[in-house]
Write a protein that holds these residues in place. Structure first.
Motif, PDB file in Angstrom:
ATOM      1  N   UNK A  58      19.510 -11.382  -9.038  1.00 49.39           N
ATOM      2  CA  UNK A  58      18.442 -12.527  -9.686  1.00 49.39           C
ATOM      3  C   UNK A  58      18.391 -12.584 -11.266  1.00 49.39           C
ATOM      4  N   UNK A  59      18.665 -11.490 -12.100  1.00 50.68           N
ATOM      5  CA  UNK A  59      18.697 -11.512 -13.413  1.00 50.68           C
ATOM      6  C   UNK A  59      19.979 -12.298 -13.985  1.00 50.68           C
ATOM      7  N   UNK A  60      20.808 -12.479 -13.185  1.00 54.44           N
ATOM      8  CA  UNK A  60      22.270 -13.300 -13.788  1.00 54.44           C
ATOM      9  C   UNK A  60      21.847 -14.781 -13.928  1.00 54.44           C
ATOM     10  N   UNK A  61      20.722 -15.240 -13.553  1.00 51.23           N
ATOM     11  CA  UNK A  61      20.180 -16.768 -13.843  1.00 51.23           C
ATOM     12  C   UNK A  61      20.457 -16.846 -15.210  1.00 51.23           C
ATOM     13  N   UNK A  62      20.186 -15.847 -16.010  1.00 48.33           N
ATOM     14  CA  UNK A  62      19.942 -16.112 -17.510  1.00 48.33           C
ATOM     15  C   UNK A  62      21.433 -16.551 -18.000  1.00 48.33           C
ATOM     16  N   UNK A  63      22.364 -16.015 -17.273  1.00 49.70           N
ATOM     17  CA  UNK A  63      23.688 -16.392 -17.683  1.00 49.70           C
ATOM     18  C   UNK A  63      24.457 -17.777 -16.828  1.00 49.70           C
ATOM     19  N   UNK A  64      23.378 -18.472 -16.265  1.00 48.79           N
ATOM     20  CA  UNK A  64      23.757 -19.907 -15.839  1.00 48.79           C
ATOM     21  C   UNK A  64      24.677 -19.513 -14.376  1.00 48.79           C
ATOM     22  N   UNK A  65      24.583 -18.403 -13.822  1.00 51.66           N
ATOM     23  CA  UNK A  65      25.439 -18.406 -12.716  1.00 51.66           C
ATOM     24  C   UNK A  65      24.435 -18.636 -11.485  1.00 51.66           C
ATOM     25  N   UNK A  66      24.883 -19.426 -10.403  1.00 52.94           N
ATOM     26  CA  UNK A  66      24.320 -19.683  -9.315  1.00 52.94           C
ATOM     27  C   UNK A  66      23.475 -18.568  -8.613  1.00 52.94           C
ATOM     28  N   UNK A  67      22.340 -18.829  -8.242  1.00 53.75           N
ATOM     29  CA  UNK A  67      21.484 -17.720  -7.415  1.00 53.75           C
ATOM     30  C   UNK A  67      22.242 -17.115  -6.209  1.00 53.75           C
ATOM     31  N   UNK A  68      22.952 -18.023  -5.547  1.00 52.23           N
ATOM     32  CA  UNK A  68      23.679 -17.409  -4.450  1.00 52.23           C
ATOM     33  C   UNK A  68      24.754 -16.599  -4.731  1.00 52.23           C
ATOM     34  N   UNK A  69      25.518 -16.949  -5.885  1.00 48.96           N
ATOM     35  CA  UNK A  69      26.791 -16.104  -6.386  1.00 48.96           C
ATOM     36  C   UNK A  69      26.276 -14.744  -6.865  1.00 48.96           C
ATOM     37  N   UNK A  70      25.108 -14.833  -7.625  1.00 50.88           N
ATOM     38  CA  UNK A  70      24.358 -13.906  -8.311  1.00 50.88           C
ATOM     39  C   UNK A  70      24.206 -12.665  -7.260  1.00 50.88           C
ATOM     40  N   UNK A  71      23.653 -13.192  -6.149  1.00 50.33           N
ATOM     41  CA  UNK A  71      23.167 -12.434  -5.180  1.00 50.33           C
ATOM     42  C   UNK A  71      24.153 -11.571  -4.382  1.00 50.33           C
ATOM     43  N   UNK A  72      25.421 -12.380  -4.077  1.00 53.97           N
ATOM     44  CA  UNK A  72      26.592 -11.861  -3.635  1.00 53.97           C
ATOM     45  C   UNK A  72      27.286 -10.698  -4.585  1.00 53.97           C
ATOM     46  N   UNK A  73      27.106 -10.952  -5.950  1.00 53.65           N
ATOM     47  CA  UNK A  73      27.524 -10.066  -6.959  1.00 53.65           C
ATOM     48  C   UNK A  73      26.427  -8.742  -6.727  1.00 53.65           C
ATOM     49  N   UNK A  74      25.560  -8.984  -6.619  1.00 58.61           N
ATOM     50  CA  UNK A  74      24.255  -7.938  -6.338  1.00 58.61           C
ATOM     51  C   UNK A  74      24.758  -7.195  -4.952  1.00 58.61           C
ATOM     52  N   UNK A  75      25.267  -7.734  -3.750  1.00 54.88           N
ATOM     53  CA  UNK A  75      25.605  -7.175  -2.617  1.00 54.88           C
ATOM     54  C   UNK A  75      26.837  -6.031  -2.934  1.00 54.88           C
ATOM     55  N   UNK A  76      27.748  -6.695  -3.646  1.00 53.46           N
ATOM     56  CA  UNK A  76      28.877  -5.948  -3.862  1.00 53.46           C
ATOM     57  C   UNK A  76      28.453  -4.619  -4.729  1.00 53.46           C
ATOM     58  N   UNK A  77      27.472  -4.839  -5.421  1.00 53.72           N
ATOM     59  CA  UNK A  77      27.188  -3.718  -6.582  1.00 53.72           C
ATOM     60  C   UNK A  77      26.421  -2.477  -5.210  1.00 53.72           C
ATOM     61  N   UNK A  78      25.740  -3.128  -4.427  1.00 52.62           N
ATOM     62  CA  UNK A  78      25.305  -2.039  -3.375  1.00 52.62           C
ATOM     63  C   UNK A  78      26.275  -1.343  -2.795  1.00 52.62           C
TER      64      UNK A  78
END
Length: 238
Positions: free
Chosen positions: A61-81
């Motif tokens: 969710x913090x990646x919103x400040x980098x203008x990354x789409x929320x769904x894309x940012x959440x998939x990035x978070x999933x990969x981090x897990x």
């Protein structure tokens, strides 16, 4: 020998809690303590499942400040897990604790897909099961993942390990006079607007009558004391 009051539990680990001030990393002293306590409780017959966040690598969710789409940012978070889950899996197995990683995202080359019945089978065999990849869908946090998986495997309680030692009436890092709650109902938490989990996960746990124990992962022996039924941290109940 631990005199435990639970048979099957789900441990929710915060990615940020594993950092202990380290920038985007897993603090070796914290993970060493966690592994030691996990080894002790598993050896006593506790069936343990784990959901680990990815905030130490990427907080979606913090990646919103980098203008990354929320769904894309959440998939990035999933990969981090998944990265954190694989790291935990490797450390557990090298410590003699047999574990499996099951992912909500299909990565057939090196990860087993999540199937509830298989997860329960592993737990009954005494193996630790790590749930990776979140729910597999954007817009849901790992708190929601923990709530869903706990219900699916019929865990008796969610053990939410954080950087603080329970739930307070105010942020203890900002208010020195903050008071900790040792027990509190779901309805009281809602009325007092206390933040424990995201609202989706919290409402789900309340509806499923699935209790939550919030405690500090940094305090030595805290996990063991929780398993023994001692008054560690804060219990949230219906």
């Amino acid at each position: 020998m631990i005199k435990h009051i639970y048979k099957r539990v789900l441990l929710k680990l915060s990615g940020e809690a594993l950092m202990k001030g380290d920038a985007y990393n897993i603090n070796s002293s914290i993970i060493k303590n966690i592994i030691s306590e996990i080894s002790e409780i598993v050896s006593c017959g506790i069936e343990l499942a784990i959901v680990i966040g990815g905030g130490n690598i990427c907080r979606g969710i913090s990646n919103k400040i980098q203008n990354i789409d929320r769904s894309t940012a959440d998939y990035m978070g999933m990969l981090a897990t998944i990265i954190n889950s694989l790291a935990l899996f490797d450390i557990l197995n090298k410590s003699g604790i047999i574990s499996h990683v099951m992912s909500a995202i299909s990565i057939e080359k090196f990860l087993e897909s999540y199937i509830p019945l298989n997860a329960i089978k592993y737990l009954e065999e005494g193996k630790v099961v790590i749930f990776a990849g979140g729910t597999g869908n954007p817009f849901f946090t790992t708190d929601t993942t923990a709530a869903l998986r706990a219900a699916e495997i019929k865990a008796e309680i969610i053990l939410k390990a954080t950087k603080v030692d329970g739930i307070y009436n105010f942020d203890p890092n900002k208010c020195l006079s903050a008071i900790i709650y040792k027990k509190i109902t779901f309805d009281e938490v809602i009325s007092k607007k206390l933040e424990i989990m995201d609202s989706t996960a919290f409402s789900f746990c309340r509806d499923q009558k699935l209790p939550i124990r919030v405690f500090s992962i940094i305090k030595s022996g805290a996990l063991k004391r929780v398993i023994e039924g001692k008054n560690e941290g804060t219990l949230v109940y219906v």
